[in-house]
Design a protein around this motif. Structure first.
Motif, PDB file in Angstrom:
ATOM      1  N   LEU A  45     -10.853 -12.904   1.156  1.00 54.79           N
ATOM      2  CA  LEU A  45      -9.745 -12.720   0.230  1.00 54.79           C
ATOM      3  C   LEU A  45      -8.887 -11.515   0.641  1.00 54.79           C
ATOM      4  O   LEU A  45      -7.657 -11.601   0.676  1.00 54.79           O
ATOM      5  CB  LEU A  45     -10.293 -12.512  -1.182  1.00 54.79           C
ATOM      6  CG  LEU A  45      -9.275 -12.301  -2.280  1.00 54.79           C
ATOM      7  CD1 LEU A  45      -8.610 -13.612  -2.638  1.00 54.79           C
ATOM      8  CD2 LEU A  45      -9.960 -11.724  -3.499  1.00 54.79           C
ATOM      9  N   ILE A  46      -9.513 -10.417   0.963  1.00 54.66           N
ATOM     10  CA  ILE A  46      -8.793  -9.207   1.366  1.00 54.66           C
ATOM     11  C   ILE A  46      -8.026  -9.448   2.655  1.00 54.66           C
ATOM     12  O   ILE A  46      -6.845  -9.100   2.777  1.00 54.66           O
ATOM     13  CB  ILE A  46      -9.766  -8.019   1.493  1.00 54.66           C
ATOM     14  CG1 ILE A  46     -10.290  -7.644   0.103  1.00 54.66           C
ATOM     15  CG2 ILE A  46      -9.092  -6.834   2.177  1.00 54.66           C
ATOM     16  CD1 ILE A  46     -11.495  -6.717   0.122  1.00 54.66           C
ATOM     17  N   ARG A  47      -8.660 -10.078   3.630  1.00 52.74           N
ATOM     18  CA  ARG A  47      -7.980 -10.388   4.897  1.00 52.74           C
ATOM     19  C   ARG A  47      -6.755 -11.272   4.674  1.00 52.74           C
ATOM     20  O   ARG A  47      -5.694 -11.034   5.253  1.00 52.74           O
ATOM     21  CB  ARG A  47      -8.931 -11.080   5.868  1.00 52.74           C
ATOM     22  CG  ARG A  47      -9.934 -10.178   6.522  1.00 52.74           C
ATOM     23  CD  ARG A  47     -10.873 -11.006   7.425  1.00 52.74           C
ATOM     24  NE  ARG A  47     -11.794 -10.184   8.138  1.00 52.74           N
ATOM     25  CZ  ARG A  47     -11.522  -9.564   9.288  1.00 52.74           C
ATOM     26  NH1 ARG A  47     -10.344  -9.686   9.850  1.00 52.74           N
ATOM     27  NH2 ARG A  47     -12.443  -8.821   9.872  1.00 52.74           N
ATOM     28  N   ALA A  48      -6.909 -12.301   3.841  1.00 57.36           N
ATOM     29  CA  ALA A  48      -5.796 -13.217   3.586  1.00 57.36           C
ATOM     30  C   ALA A  48      -4.641 -12.498   2.898  1.00 57.36           C
ATOM     31  O   ALA A  48      -3.479 -12.660   3.280  1.00 57.36           O
ATOM     32  CB  ALA A  48      -6.279 -14.392   2.736  1.00 57.36           C
ATOM     33  N   GLY A  49      -4.936 -11.703   1.894  1.00 60.33           N
ATOM     34  CA  GLY A  49      -3.885 -10.983   1.182  1.00 60.33           C
ATOM     35  C   GLY A  49      -3.193  -9.952   2.053  1.00 60.33           C
ATOM     36  O   GLY A  49      -1.968  -9.841   2.063  1.00 60.33           O
ATOM     37  N   ALA A  50      -3.958  -9.188   2.813  1.00 62.57           N
ATOM     38  CA  ALA A  50      -3.375  -8.166   3.680  1.00 62.57           C
ATOM     39  C   ALA A  50      -2.526  -8.798   4.778  1.00 62.57           C
ATOM     40  O   ALA A  50      -1.494  -8.253   5.172  1.00 62.57           O
ATOM     41  CB  ALA A  50      -4.477  -7.297   4.286  1.00 62.57           C
ATOM     42  N   ARG A 111       4.709   2.256  -0.794  1.00 63.60           N
ATOM     43  CA  ARG A 111       5.288   0.923  -1.035  1.00 63.60           C
ATOM     44  C   ARG A 111       4.521  -0.138  -0.245  1.00 63.60           C
ATOM     45  O   ARG A 111       4.193  -1.203  -0.773  1.00 63.60           O
ATOM     46  CB  ARG A 111       6.764   0.920  -0.655  1.00 63.60           C
ATOM     47  CG  ARG A 111       7.484  -0.357  -1.042  1.00 63.60           C
ATOM     48  CD  ARG A 111       8.993  -0.236  -0.917  1.00 63.60           C
ATOM     49  NE  ARG A 111       9.461   0.361   0.317  1.00 63.60           N
ATOM     50  CZ  ARG A 111       9.712  -0.334   1.428  1.00 63.60           C
ATOM     51  NH1 ARG A 111       9.534  -1.637   1.462  1.00 63.60           N
ATOM     52  NH2 ARG A 111      10.144   0.288   2.511  1.00 63.60           N
ATOM     53  N   TRP A 112       4.219   0.148   1.021  1.00 65.13           N
ATOM     54  CA  TRP A 112       3.495  -0.817   1.852  1.00 65.13           C
ATOM     55  C   TRP A 112       2.086  -1.052   1.315  1.00 65.13           C
ATOM     56  O   TRP A 112       1.622  -2.195   1.261  1.00 65.13           O
ATOM     57  CB  TRP A 112       3.443  -0.350   3.299  1.00 65.13           C
ATOM     58  CG  TRP A 112       4.789  -0.267   3.959  1.00 65.13           C
ATOM     59  CD1 TRP A 112       5.949  -0.886   3.562  1.00 65.13           C
ATOM     60  CD2 TRP A 112       5.129   0.478   5.123  1.00 65.13           C
ATOM     61  NE1 TRP A 112       6.975  -0.567   4.406  1.00 65.13           N
ATOM     62  CE2 TRP A 112       6.503   0.275   5.381  1.00 65.13           C
ATOM     63  CE3 TRP A 112       4.408   1.308   5.965  1.00 65.13           C
ATOM     64  CZ2 TRP A 112       7.171   0.849   6.454  1.00 65.13           C
ATOM     65  CZ3 TRP A 112       5.068   1.891   7.040  1.00 65.13           C
ATOM     66  CH2 TRP A 112       6.425   1.659   7.276  1.00 65.13           C
ATOM     67  N   VAL A 113       1.404  -0.002   0.894  1.00 64.74           N
ATOM     68  CA  VAL A 113       0.054  -0.156   0.338  1.00 64.74           C
ATOM     69  C   VAL A 113       0.120  -0.917  -0.988  1.00 64.74           C
ATOM     70  O   VAL A 113      -0.675  -1.828  -1.228  1.00 64.74           O
ATOM     71  CB  VAL A 113      -0.641   1.214   0.171  1.00 64.74           C
ATOM     72  CG1 VAL A 113      -1.924   1.084  -0.646  1.00 64.74           C
ATOM     73  CG2 VAL A 113      -0.954   1.812   1.541  1.00 64.74           C
ATOM     74  N   ASN A 114       1.071  -0.580  -1.848  1.00 64.03           N
ATOM     75  CA  ASN A 114       1.212  -1.291  -3.120  1.00 64.03           C
ATOM     76  C   ASN A 114       1.452  -2.773  -2.905  1.00 64.03           C
ATOM     77  O   ASN A 114       0.880  -3.619  -3.598  1.00 64.03           O
ATOM     78  CB  ASN A 114       2.354  -0.702  -3.950  1.00 64.03           C
ATOM     79  CG  ASN A 114       2.056   0.671  -4.496  1.00 64.03           C
ATOM     80  OD1 ASN A 114       0.906   1.091  -4.571  1.00 64.03           O
ATOM     81  ND2 ASN A 114       3.104   1.385  -4.865  1.00 64.03           N
ATOM     82  N   ILE A 120      -3.101  -9.008  -2.120  1.00 58.56           N
ATOM     83  CA  ILE A 120      -4.527  -9.299  -2.271  1.00 58.56           C
ATOM     84  C   ILE A 120      -4.804  -9.778  -3.692  1.00 58.56           C
ATOM     85  O   ILE A 120      -5.556 -10.731  -3.905  1.00 58.56           O
ATOM     86  CB  ILE A 120      -5.375  -8.050  -1.937  1.00 58.56           C
ATOM     87  CG1 ILE A 120      -5.269  -7.722  -0.441  1.00 58.56           C
ATOM     88  CG2 ILE A 120      -6.841  -8.264  -2.331  1.00 58.56           C
ATOM     89  CD1 ILE A 120      -5.840  -6.362  -0.059  1.00 58.56           C
ATOM     90  N   SER A 121      -4.161  -9.153  -4.668  1.00 60.58           N
ATOM     91  CA  SER A 121      -4.368  -9.510  -6.074  1.00 60.58           C
ATOM     92  C   SER A 121      -3.779 -10.871  -6.420  1.00 60.58           C
ATOM     93  O   SER A 121      -4.150 -11.454  -7.437  1.00 60.58           O
ATOM     94  CB  SER A 121      -3.741  -8.456  -6.977  1.00 60.58           C
ATOM     95  OG  SER A 121      -4.344  -7.212  -6.771  1.00 60.58           O
TER      96      SER A 121
END
Length: 135
Positions: A45-50, A111-114, A120-121
């Motif tokens: 999930l994290i990989r797909a969102g990132a 901004r990029w991290v958000n 991811i969310s």
């Protein structure tokens, strides 16, 4: 005199904003999961969102990912620690982002991290590990 004072205040404000913004780390952000997810499903999930905005994700250890993003000559690297239900994002390194070593960085970093956290969310894990977008 008032004009000179206004000009000085404007110059001071510009100087302060040029120093950057407070660096934002993300702690305990929930993952949208059904049932009892595995650590591997959370990683998926994290990989797909990132990956939505081009973050390159490498696995460092179980529950620890390192994600990097390079845009317009700037580069940032973050550590993503996770379990099956939540994740943290912590600054690791950057190039040309004006990081001052005391917790201030170019505002684009946050901004990029958000955006990555939002991407991811925007996914949830369900049905034996498949990921799908939610609104």
């Amino acid at each position: 005199m008032n004009r000179l004072r206004a000009l000085a205040l404007s110059a001071l404000a510009c100087a302060l904003f040029a120093c950057g913004a407070p660096l934002r780390n993300v702690v305990g952000h929930p993952l949208l999961v059904d049932g009892t997810p595995t650590l591997q499903e959370a990683e998926q999930l994290i990989r797909a969102g990132a990956g939505v905005k081009g973050w390159v994700v490498e696995k460092e250890a179980d529950g620890v990912l390192v994600a990097s993003l390079a845009l317009r000559g700037h580069q940032v690297t973050v550590e993503i620690r996770h379990d099956a239900r939540q994740f943290d994002v912590t600054y690791r390194a950057s190039e040309d982002m004006d990081y001052d070593g005391t917790g201030r960085i170019h505002q684009n970093y946050n901004r990029w991290v958000n955006t990555m956290v939002e991407d991811i969310s925007g996914l949830e894990i369900h049905e034996a590990g498949s990921a799908r977008w939610v609104k």
